[in-house]
Design an enzyme around this catalytic site. Structure first.
Site, PDB file in Angstrom:
ATOM      1  N   ASN A  68       0.824  -1.203   0.000  1.00 37.02           N
ATOM      2  CA  ASN A  68       0.000   0.000   0.000  1.00 37.02           C
ATOM      3  C   ASN A  68       0.852   1.243   0.000  1.00 37.02           C
ATOM      4  O   ASN A  68       1.950   1.265   0.558  1.00 37.02           O
ATOM      5  CB  ASN A  68      -0.956   0.031   1.198  1.00 37.02           C
ATOM      6  CG  ASN A  68      -0.341   0.748   2.396  1.00 37.02           C
ATOM      7  OD1 ASN A  68      -0.355   1.978   2.475  1.00 37.02           O
ATOM      8  ND2 ASN A  68       0.230  -0.027   3.308  1.00 37.02           N
ATOM      9  N   GLY A  71      -0.721   7.100   1.295  1.00 35.30           N
ATOM     10  CA  GLY A  71      -0.220   8.482   1.302  1.00 35.30           C
ATOM     11  C   GLY A  71      -0.825   9.347   2.398  1.00 35.30           C
ATOM     12  O   GLY A  71      -1.088  10.528   2.189  1.00 35.30           O
ATOM     13  N   LEU A  72      -1.040   8.726   3.548  1.00 37.27           N
ATOM     14  CA  LEU A  72      -1.573   9.436   4.725  1.00 37.27           C
ATOM     15  C   LEU A  72      -2.842  10.243   4.436  1.00 37.27           C
ATOM     16  O   LEU A  72      -2.955  11.389   4.884  1.00 37.27           O
ATOM     17  CB  LEU A  72      -0.498  10.384   5.303  1.00 37.27           C
ATOM     18  CG  LEU A  72       0.782   9.732   5.796  1.00 37.27           C
ATOM     19  CD1 LEU A  72       1.998  10.423   5.198  1.00 37.27           C
ATOM     20  CD2 LEU A  72       0.874   9.781   7.312  1.00 37.27           C
ATOM     21  N   CYS A 130       5.831   5.172   8.883  1.00 35.68           N
ATOM     22  CA  CYS A 130       5.347   4.888   7.525  1.00 35.68           C
ATOM     23  C   CYS A 130       6.537   4.828   6.562  1.00 35.68           C
ATOM     24  O   CYS A 130       7.309   5.773   6.481  1.00 35.68           O
ATOM     25  CB  CYS A 130       4.348   5.950   7.067  1.00 35.68           C
ATOM     26  SG  CYS A 130       3.779   5.640   5.381  1.00 35.68           S
ATOM     27  N   LYS A 166       4.798   3.686  17.436  1.00 39.67           N
ATOM     28  CA  LYS A 166       4.743   2.596  16.454  1.00 39.67           C
ATOM     29  C   LYS A 166       6.023   2.595  15.635  1.00 39.67           C
ATOM     30  O   LYS A 166       6.349   3.571  14.966  1.00 39.67           O
ATOM     31  CB  LYS A 166       3.523   2.735  15.552  1.00 39.67           C
ATOM     32  CG  LYS A 166       3.380   1.541  14.593  1.00 39.67           C
ATOM     33  CD  LYS A 166       2.014   1.464  13.981  1.00 39.67           C
ATOM     34  CE  LYS A 166       1.882   0.277  13.033  1.00 39.67           C
ATOM     35  NZ  LYS A 166       0.554   0.203  12.440  1.00 39.67           N
ATOM     36  N   ASN A 193       5.163  -1.416  11.764  1.00 40.95           N
ATOM     37  CA  ASN A 193       4.500  -0.817  10.599  1.00 40.95           C
ATOM     38  C   ASN A 193       4.888  -1.651   9.376  1.00 40.95           C
ATOM     39  O   ASN A 193       5.581  -2.660   9.498  1.00 40.95           O
ATOM     40  CB  ASN A 193       4.925   0.647  10.449  1.00 40.95           C
ATOM     41  CG  ASN A 193       3.894   1.510   9.711  1.00 40.95           C
ATOM     42  OD1 ASN A 193       3.332   1.084   8.708  1.00 40.95           O
ATOM     43  ND2 ASN A 193       3.662   2.716  10.186  1.00 40.95           N
ATOM     44  N   THR A 194       4.444  -1.229   8.210  1.00 40.45           N
ATOM     45  CA  THR A 194       4.701  -2.033   7.015  1.00 40.45           C
ATOM     46  C   THR A 194       6.189  -2.074   6.653  1.00 40.45           C
ATOM     47  O   THR A 194       6.969  -1.202   7.014  1.00 40.45           O
ATOM     48  CB  THR A 194       3.880  -1.509   5.821  1.00 40.45           C
ATOM     49  OG1 THR A 194       4.024  -0.097   5.753  1.00 40.45           O
ATOM     50  CG2 THR A 194       2.418  -1.870   5.965  1.00 40.45           C
ATOM     51  N   GLY A 219       0.588  -7.975   5.734  1.00 44.14           N
ATOM     52  CA  GLY A 219      -0.031  -9.283   5.526  1.00 44.14           C
ATOM     53  C   GLY A 219       0.859 -10.445   5.932  1.00 44.14           C
ATOM     54  O   GLY A 219       1.937 -10.265   6.508  1.00 44.14           O
ATOM     55  N   GLY A 267      -4.800  -5.694  10.908  1.00 40.77           N
ATOM     56  CA  GLY A 267      -5.129  -4.755   9.837  1.00 40.77           C
ATOM     57  C   GLY A 267      -5.513  -5.508   8.582  1.00 40.77           C
ATOM     58  O   GLY A 267      -6.687  -5.722   8.278  1.00 40.77           O
TER      59      GLY A 267
HETATM   60  O1  RRO Z   1      -1.072   6.146   4.638  1.00 38.34           O
HETATM   61  C1  RRO Z   1      -0.199   5.326   4.299  1.00 38.34           C
HETATM   62  O2  RRO Z   1       0.178   5.211   3.129  1.00 38.34           O
HETATM   63  C2  RRO Z   1       0.459   4.455   5.285  1.00 38.34           C
HETATM   64  C3  RRO Z   1       0.853   4.860   6.553  1.00 38.34           C
HETATM   65 BR1  RRO Z   1       0.471   6.529   7.227  1.00 38.34          BR
HETATM   66  C4  RRO Z   1       1.586   3.960   7.389  1.00 38.34           C
HETATM   67  O3  RRO Z   1       1.994   4.266   8.513  1.00 38.34           O
HETATM   68  N1  RRO Z   1       1.878   2.737   6.903  1.00 38.34           N
HETATM   69  C5  RRO Z   1       1.472   2.349   5.690  1.00 38.34           C
HETATM   70  O4  RRO Z   1       1.753   1.218   5.300  1.00 38.34           O
HETATM   71  N2  RRO Z   1       0.768   3.208   4.888  1.00 38.34           N
END
Ligand code: RRO
Length: 305
Positions: A68, A71-72, A130, A166, A193-194, A219, A267
């Site tokens: 993903n 973009g916040l 992120c 986080k 986080n990812t 995932g 998530g």
């Molecule tokens: O919004 C995002 O693209 C996003 C955020 Br803020 C994050 O912390 N982690 C992520 O995988 N996507």
């Protein structure tokens, strides 16, 4: 009830929470998750100003998970407050706690958002992780001990609401970052986080699929990495850990607990098993505990012994 837990001085009815970024943008989405058994719901990360997010597509399924680059996207704190005021009443009725995820590009921005959201949430989660945020946001903070320390202490200084940081797995030494946020006064750590960022190419179009070109991986495939991060953090600090990364089943959640997590967040799992995943994971944890005559405290961090 064997799933009850007290963390950061807060009573949670169970240890399975909604992770930031998924279903946390609107009150109705959070309410749906709460009604499906989550012990807490986390908002989408909120900043000072409205952000439209990246161009579509913002999410793509890959083997073992999703990439993903949302973009916040968020309405900005002032507009979001209206949403959260309504969420708060409903969550109170359902006995579900609210985690307010916030972001900023420095400690001043974090403090500004925290000050506005603090009266509406049970816990603040600082998104310093992120992987594709750019512009000084996200993991550029969480990859730096000093910046992470500054953000945590500025938010800790302004209220008594518990604060968790986080963290990103995209670091050389997660223990170093964990120790730094603990030293700054963090009440807990959420990990991870990812991962990445990563990239997928459409070979017919000869172009990257994501609008942002690259994005963070979530995932099932990230689970072993998340487990190792939780394991390392547990060995380095004395504050509780909320484990997140690829949790789809009760067995996954138990693995995180054994590595050192006191609670977990889900998530991407919502895409695999539906909204009801929270009830399902809770039932599966309970079944394991009862069958083995164990309590949650017996299993948290047990692989370290
Ligand atoms: O919004 C995002 O693209 C996003 C955020 Br803020 C994050 O912390 N982690 C992520 O995988 N996507």
């Amino acid at each position: 009830n064997i799933l009850n837990l007290n963390l950061f001085g807060i009573n949670f009815k169970n240890p399975v929470f909604l992770a930031a970024g998924v279903m946390g943008e609107t009150g109705s989405a959070m309410r749906r998750i709460a009604k499906n058994g989550a012990g807490a719901v986390c908002t989408k990360s909120i900043g000072i100003e409205k952000k439209p997010g990246h161009n579509n597509p913002t999410m793509v399924e890959v083997e073992g998970g999703f990439l993903n680059a949302m973009g916040l996207p968020n309405p900005g704190i002032d507009e979001y407050i209206e949403e959260i005021e309504y969420v708060r009443k409903q969550m109170h009725e359902l006995d579900v706690k609210i985690i307010g995820s916030i972001y900023g590009k420095n400690e001043k921005e974090f403090a500004e958002v925290a000050e506005k959201i603090v009266d509406y949430v049970d816990l603040i989660e600082l998104n310093i992780s992120c992987p594709h945020a750019g512009g000084g946001y996200g993991s550029s903070i969480g990859q730096d001990c000093n910046l992470s320390h500054k953000v945590v202490s500025s938010v800790k200084n302004l209220s008594d609401v518990p604060v968790v940081a986080k963290l990103t797995p995209n670091v050389t030494d997660i223990k170093e970052i964990a120790v730094s946020v603990e030293d700054a006064g963090a009440d807990g750590i959420t990990a991870i986080n990812t991962l990445g960022p990563g990239m997928v190419i459409d070979i017919d179009a000869k172009k990257p699929i994501l609008g942002n070109i690259y994005g963070g991986m979530s995932g099932k495939a990230v689970k072993p990495i998340a487990i190792k991060n939780v394991y390392d953090i547990y060995s380095a600090v004395d504050i509780p850990i909320i484990g997140v990364g690829g949790i789809t089943t009760g067995r996954d959640a138990i693995e995180f607990m054994m590595a050192g997590a006191s609670a977990v967040q889900v998530g991407t799992g919502v895409y695999y098993r539906g909204y009801d995943i929270f009830n399902k994971i809770n039932d599966e944890i309970k079944e394991y505990l009862l069958k083995n005559e164990l309590s949650m405290n017996d299993i948290i961090g047990c692989v370290h012994k």
